[in-house]
Write an enzyme that holds these catalytic residues in place. Sequence first.
Site, PDB file in Angstrom:
ATOM      1  N   TYR A  20     -15.520 -71.753  15.308  1.00 16.53           N
ATOM      2  CA  TYR A  20     -16.700 -72.061  16.422  1.00 16.53           C
ATOM      3  C   TYR A  20     -18.177 -72.059  16.265  1.00 16.53           C
ATOM      4  CZ  TYR A  20     -13.157 -72.163  20.537  1.00 16.53           C
ATOM      5  OH  TYR A  20     -12.264 -72.674  21.180  1.00 16.53           O
TER       6      TYR A  20
ATOM      7  N   GLY B 235      -7.229 -70.140  12.283  1.00 18.78           N
ATOM      8  CA  GLY B 235      -7.964 -68.892  12.042  1.00 18.78           C
ATOM      9  C   GLY B 235      -6.974 -67.663  12.595  1.00 18.78           C
TER      10      GLY B 235
ATOM     11  N   SER C 180     -16.220 -66.279  17.074  1.00 17.94           N
ATOM     12  CA  SER C 180     -16.978 -67.370  17.113  1.00 17.94           C
ATOM     13  C   SER C 180     -17.504 -67.524  16.003  1.00 17.94           C
ATOM     14  CB  SER C 180     -18.153 -67.441  18.047  1.00 17.94           C
ATOM     15  OG  SER C 180     -17.633 -67.591  19.587  1.00 17.94           O
TER      16      SER C 180
ATOM     17  N   ILE D 212      -6.722 -59.042  10.516  1.00 18.33           N
ATOM     18  CA  ILE D 212      -6.584 -58.507  11.871  1.00 18.33           C
ATOM     19  C   ILE D 212      -5.210 -58.046  12.230  1.00 18.33           C
ATOM     20  CG2 ILE D 212      -6.584 -60.544  13.210  1.00 18.33           C
ATOM     21  CD1 ILE D 212      -8.639 -57.959  14.377  1.00 18.33           C
TER      22      ILE D 212
ATOM     23  N   ASP E   1      -6.290 -66.856  15.676  1.00 15.13           N
ATOM     24  CA  ASP E   1      -5.632 -66.914  16.790  1.00 15.13           C
ATOM     25  C   ASP E   1      -4.230 -67.388  16.055  1.00 15.13           C
ATOM     26  OD1 ASP E   1      -4.824 -67.717  19.344  1.00 15.13           O
ATOM     27  OD2 ASP E   1      -5.897 -69.483  19.339  1.00 15.13           O
TER      28      ASP E   1
HETATM   29  N1  AR6 Z   1      -8.095 -61.345  10.080  1.00 15.83           N
HETATM   30  C1  AR6 Z   1      -9.474 -61.262  10.431  1.00 15.83           C
HETATM   31  N2  AR6 Z   1     -10.517 -62.152  10.500  1.00 15.83           N
HETATM   32  C2  AR6 Z   1     -10.056 -63.499  10.107  1.00 15.83           C
HETATM   33  C3  AR6 Z   1      -8.719 -63.617  10.183  1.00 15.83           C
HETATM   34  C4  AR6 Z   1      -7.750 -62.745   9.905  1.00 15.83           C
HETATM   35  N3  AR6 Z   1      -6.504 -63.108   9.714  1.00 15.83           N
HETATM   36  N4  AR6 Z   1      -8.690 -65.131   9.906  1.00 15.83           N
HETATM   37  C5  AR6 Z   1      -9.701 -65.546   9.931  1.00 15.83           C
HETATM   38  N5  AR6 Z   1     -10.930 -64.588  10.242  1.00 15.83           N
HETATM   39  P1  AR6 Z   1     -11.908 -68.124  13.956  1.00 15.83           P
HETATM   40  P2  AR6 Z   1     -13.735 -68.697  16.043  1.00 15.83           P
HETATM   41  C6  AR6 Z   1     -12.273 -64.574  10.481  1.00 15.83           C
HETATM   42  O1  AR6 Z   1     -12.227 -69.505  13.246  1.00 15.83           O
HETATM   43  O2  AR6 Z   1     -14.636 -69.105  15.353  1.00 15.83           O
HETATM   44  C7  AR6 Z   1      -8.777 -71.300  16.681  1.00 15.83           C
HETATM   45  O3  AR6 Z   1      -8.404 -72.614  16.141  1.00 15.83           O
HETATM   46  C8  AR6 Z   1     -13.252 -65.767  10.076  1.00 15.83           C
HETATM   47  O4  AR6 Z   1     -13.435 -65.723   8.805  1.00 15.83           O
HETATM   48  O5  AR6 Z   1     -10.552 -67.296  13.719  1.00 15.83           O
HETATM   49  O6  AR6 Z   1     -13.971 -67.789  17.450  1.00 15.83           O
HETATM   50  C9  AR6 Z   1      -8.881 -70.826  18.301  1.00 15.83           C
HETATM   51  O7  AR6 Z   1      -7.502 -71.156  18.533  1.00 15.83           O
HETATM   52  C10 AR6 Z   1     -14.331 -65.588  11.108  1.00 15.83           C
HETATM   53  O8  AR6 Z   1     -15.363 -64.873  10.505  1.00 15.83           O
HETATM   54  O9  AR6 Z   1     -12.460 -67.888  15.431  1.00 15.83           O
HETATM   55  C11 AR6 Z   1     -10.001 -71.385  18.717  1.00 15.83           C
HETATM   56  O10 AR6 Z   1      -9.641 -72.882  18.862  1.00 15.83           O
HETATM   57  C12 AR6 Z   1     -13.735 -64.918  12.202  1.00 15.83           C
HETATM   58  O11 AR6 Z   1     -12.301 -64.635  12.043  1.00 15.83           O
HETATM   59  C13 AR6 Z   1     -11.162 -71.329  17.845  1.00 15.83           C
HETATM   60  O12 AR6 Z   1     -10.460 -71.396  16.359  1.00 15.83           O
HETATM   61  C14 AR6 Z   1     -13.519 -65.933  13.529  1.00 15.83           C
HETATM   62  O13 AR6 Z   1     -12.744 -66.987  13.060  1.00 15.83           O
HETATM   63  C15 AR6 Z   1     -11.944 -70.209  17.637  1.00 15.83           C
HETATM   64  O14 AR6 Z   1     -12.906 -70.100  16.720  1.00 15.83           O
END
Ligand code: AR6
Length: 164
Positions: free
Chosen positions: A122, A32, A118, A11, A34
């Site tokens: 999440y 992640g 999520s 992203i 974020d």
């Molecule tokens: N680019 C695109 N997608 C990604 C990337 C990236 N660099 N990294 C991970 N993903 P998550 P959530 C995917 O955990 O579930 C954080 O600590 C990943 O494989 O980033 O909404 C925040 O601060 C998954 O499919 O977000 C919150 O506390 C998707 O992105 C919490 O995590 C979302 O994974 C949010 O959790």
Amino acid sequence: MMDIEVVEGDITQQDVDAVVNAANRAMRGGGGVDGAIHRGGGPQILADCIARFPHGLATGDAGWTTAGLLPARWVIHVVGPNRNAGETDRSLLTSCYRRALEVADEIGARSIAFPLVSAGVYGWPKEDAVDAALETLRATPTQVELARMVAFGRSAYELIAGRL
Ligand code: AR6
């Protein structure tokens, strides 16, 4: 009519007007997506979050900040439901996509890239996370011309492409 596409990638590398962050209610960074967005964009994003969202954001809501050093102009932060903490209401997830498009319209963003909100930390099941994203993007009236789903890895790409 907004185009919806899927790419495999990161992203933080997307050359679009706005990238969406999968944030949490505190809006002070995390892991992640974020973590990657704050690392890639530098400290300006956190400074903006503190200034613009002193009390954070509610689950299902969205708000924008600068994108700092990222190629995008804006970050649109959304707070997906934390299924692992008992937030199972699907409308909180669809709300993230609808609110992100509303915020994009407010700031004049015409292209926007989304992660699978999520579907990581999440704990939302990935298939339903994809369906919630696609059905909401299709149903929401907007001036945005391009919505790009950014799949993190090949299996996420296949999953999204198969449902697009
Ligand atoms: N680019 C695109 N997608 C990604 C990337 C990236 N660099 N990294 C991970 N993903 P998550 P959530 C995917 O955990 O579930 C954080 O600590 C990943 O494989 O980033 O909404 C925040 O601060 C998954 O499919 O977000 C919150 O506390 C998707 O992105 C919490 O995590 C979302 O994974 C949010 O959790």
